[in-house]
Design a protein around this motif. Structure first.
Motif, mmCIF file in Angstrom:
data_model
loop_
_atom_site.group_PDB
_atom_site.id
_atom_site.type_symbol
_atom_site.label_atom_id
_atom_site.label_comp_id
_atom_site.label_asym_id
_atom_site.label_seq_id
_atom_site.Cartn_x
_atom_site.Cartn_y
_atom_site.Cartn_z
ATOM 1 N N PRO A 100 -15.328 -1.306 8.552
ATOM 2 C CA PRO A 100 -16.419 -2.270 8.706
ATOM 3 C C PRO A 100 -16.405 -3.401 7.678
ATOM 4 C CG PRO A 100 -17.230 -0.331 7.583
ATOM 5 C CD PRO A 100 -15.808 -0.036 7.954
ATOM 6 N N SER A 101 -15.638 -3.245 6.585
ATOM 7 C CA SER A 101 -15.668 -4.244 5.520
ATOM 8 C C SER A 101 -14.404 -4.169 4.677
ATOM 9 C CB SER A 101 -16.878 -4.018 4.614
ATOM 10 O OG SER A 101 -16.738 -2.791 3.905
ATOM 11 N N LYS A 102 -14.206 -5.187 3.854
ATOM 12 C CA LYS A 102 -13.047 -5.186 2.964
ATOM 13 C C LYS A 102 -13.158 -4.071 1.929
ATOM 14 C CE LYS A 102 -14.758 -8.544 -0.478
ATOM 15 N NZ LYS A 102 -14.461 -9.831 -1.164
ATOM 16 N N GLY A 103 -14.387 -3.737 1.528
ATOM 17 C CA GLY A 103 -14.580 -2.649 0.588
ATOM 18 C C GLY A 103 -14.128 -1.327 1.157
ATOM 19 N N ALA A 104 -14.417 -1.098 2.430
ATOM 20 C CA ALA A 104 -14.001 0.138 3.099
ATOM 21 C C ALA A 104 -12.479 0.208 3.215
ATOM 22 C CB ALA A 104 -14.641 0.225 4.479
ATOM 23 N N VAL A 105 -11.844 -0.927 3.489
ATOM 24 C CA VAL A 105 -10.378 -0.976 3.550
ATOM 25 C C VAL A 105 -9.796 -0.599 2.196
ATOM 26 C CG1 VAL A 105 -8.347 -2.413 3.929
ATOM 27 C CG2 VAL A 105 -10.382 -2.751 5.338
ATOM 28 N N LEU A 106 -10.304 -1.235 1.154
ATOM 29 C CA LEU A 106 -9.771 -1.016 -0.185
ATOM 30 C C LEU A 106 -9.987 0.422 -0.638
ATOM 31 C CD1 LEU A 106 -8.354 -2.339 -2.581
ATOM 32 C CD2 LEU A 106 -10.602 -2.934 -3.490
ATOM 33 N N LEU A 107 -11.124 1.006 -0.297
ATOM 34 C CA LEU A 107 -11.383 2.385 -0.685
ATOM 35 C C LEU A 107 -10.361 3.325 -0.059
ATOM 36 C CD1 LEU A 107 -13.054 4.562 -2.049
ATOM 37 C CD2 LEU A 107 -14.594 4.538 -0.081
ATOM 38 N N ASP A 108 -10.114 3.179 1.232
ATOM 39 C CA ASP A 108 -9.133 4.038 1.889
ATOM 40 C C ASP A 108 -7.732 3.793 1.339
ATOM 41 O OD1 ASP A 108 -10.986 5.303 3.404
ATOM 42 O OD2 ASP A 108 -10.401 4.429 5.326
ATOM 43 N N ALA A 109 -7.422 2.546 1.029
ATOM 44 C CA ALA A 109 -6.114 2.220 0.459
ATOM 45 C C ALA A 109 -5.950 2.878 -0.911
ATOM 46 C CB ALA A 109 -5.946 0.707 0.338
ATOM 47 N N PHE A 110 -7.026 2.870 -1.695
ATOM 48 C CA PHE A 110 -6.956 3.457 -3.026
ATOM 49 C C PHE A 110 -6.870 4.979 -2.956
ATOM 50 C CE2 PHE A 110 -8.637 4.765 -7.183
ATOM 51 C CZ PHE A 110 -7.794 4.022 -8.004
ATOM 52 N N LEU A 111 -7.607 5.582 -2.031
ATOM 53 C CA LEU A 111 -7.517 7.024 -1.843
ATOM 54 C C LEU A 111 -6.103 7.430 -1.439
ATOM 55 C CD1 LEU A 111 -10.872 7.640 0.069
ATOM 56 C CD2 LEU A 111 -10.315 8.453 -2.235
ATOM 57 N N ASP A 112 -5.501 6.632 -0.584
ATOM 58 C CA ASP A 112 -4.130 6.899 -0.160
ATOM 59 C C ASP A 112 -3.174 6.752 -1.341
ATOM 60 O OD1 ASP A 112 -2.090 7.153 2.160
ATOM 61 O OD2 ASP A 112 -1.442 5.333 1.112
ATOM 62 N N LEU A 113 -3.402 5.744 -2.180
ATOM 63 C CA LEU A 113 -2.579 5.540 -3.367
ATOM 64 C C LEU A 113 -2.675 6.743 -4.298
ATOM 65 C CD1 LEU A 113 -0.813 3.568 -5.066
ATOM 66 C CD2 LEU A 113 -2.947 2.721 -6.062
ATOM 67 N N ALA A 114 -3.887 7.256 -4.475
ATOM 68 C CA ALA A 114 -4.096 8.423 -5.330
ATOM 69 C C ALA A 114 -3.376 9.650 -4.768
ATOM 70 C CB ALA A 114 -5.585 8.701 -5.472
ATOM 71 N N ASP A 115 -3.415 9.815 -3.442
ATOM 72 C CA ASP A 115 -2.724 10.942 -2.815
ATOM 73 C C ASP A 115 -1.219 10.838 -3.028
ATOM 74 O OD1 ASP A 115 -5.077 12.018 -1.912
ATOM 75 O OD2 ASP A 115 -4.920 11.193 0.107
ATOM 76 N N GLN A 116 -0.687 9.624 -2.900
ATOM 77 C CA GLN A 116 0.739 9.423 -3.116
ATOM 78 C C GLN A 116 1.125 9.741 -4.556
ATOM 79 O OE1 GLN A 116 2.653 5.819 -1.428
ATOM 80 N NE2 GLN A 116 0.671 5.362 -0.534
ATOM 81 N N ALA A 117 0.291 9.320 -5.499
ATOM 82 C CA ALA A 117 0.570 9.564 -6.915
ATOM 83 C C ALA A 117 0.582 11.062 -7.209
ATOM 84 C CB ALA A 117 -0.466 8.862 -7.782
ATOM 85 N N SER A 118 -0.354 11.797 -6.610
ATOM 86 C CA SER A 118 -0.410 13.248 -6.810
ATOM 87 C C SER A 118 0.832 13.923 -6.245
ATOM 88 C CB SER A 118 -1.660 13.829 -6.148
ATOM 89 O OG SER A 118 -2.833 13.346 -6.767
ATOM 90 N N ALA A 119 1.254 13.460 -5.082
ATOM 91 C CA ALA A 119 2.442 14.038 -4.454
ATOM 92 C C ALA A 119 3.688 13.752 -5.285
ATOM 93 C CB ALA A 119 2.607 13.482 -3.043
#
Length: 212
Positions: A57-76
């Motif tokens: 719904p917004s750029k903030g929502a996009v960025l949040l999901d992108a950051f969560l994905d980045l964090a998951d990649q870093a953990s992996a």
């Protein structure tokens, strides 16, 4: 006659999603959150803006999901480097609470000092103050799960008799997590391993000679 291959819409959607994540993270680093737009993300990702609005719904929502994905990649990646088959989701319990807290706090400092994480994290922290929905999701999906790692580690220390039984782990963790967050957010001082070591020591052992 050769049979035509039916396009895999799931794979195409995943490619688009990945491109959108990469675009959002790159742009917030290059231009800052204030200048970040859905149109800019779409152009960088090579998708139509309606594709983005269909998922977020917004750029903030996009960025949040992108950051969560980045964090998951870093953990992996961290798990792979450590030779583990699965992502580690708990703070290590070595039997030494001080050492374990210092280890994870030092890793947090390293992330805060990494521009790859700093720019989107700051943007989300700021957006969360202005956008209640993004703020609530930021806390629910990113912040609180990280804090609960500390809660569980402190509870283990209580079970082992290393922490007073009447201590509230959720409040206790704020003694070391909150000062670090404040210094990072306000840029009121350098973020170093030495700094977080002292936070942990002060939190665990206090700063007075004896408890009244």
């Amino acid at each position: 006659m050769a049979q035509k291959t039916v396009p895999d819409s799931t794979r195409r959607s995943e490619r688009s999603r990945r491109a959108i994540y990469d675009a959002a993270l790159a742009l917030v680093h290059e231009t800052g959150y204030a200048k970040l737009t859905i149109e800019a993300i779409a152009a960088r990702a090579g998708v139509g803006k309606q594709t983005i609005y269909r998922w977020w719904p917004s750029k903030g929502a996009v960025l949040l999901d992108a950051f969560l994905d980045l964090a998951d990649q870093a953990s992996a990646e961290a798990s792979e480097k450590a030779g583990r088959d699965v992502v580690q989701t708990e703070i290590t319990d070595s039997g030494d609470l001080e050492a374990d807290l210092k280890h994870v706090m030092r890793a947090t400092v390293d992330e805060f000092n990494d521009p790859k994480y700093d720019a989107p994290y700051r943007a989300l922290a700021a957006e969360g103050l202005l956008n209640p929905e993004v703020g609530a999701e930021f806390v629910e999906k990113l912040l609180e799960p990280q804090l609960q790692l500390f809660v569980r580690r402190v509870r283990k220390a209580q079970e082992a008799g290393h922490v007073l039984p009447d201590v509230d782990p959720r409040i206790a963790l704020e003694l070391w997590a909150s000062p670090l967050a404040q210094r990072w957010l306000m840029r009121s001082g350098p973020l170093t391993h030495e700094y977080v070591d002292k936070i942990v020591e002060y939190a665990l052992y206090g700063i007075t000679r004896s408890r009244p």
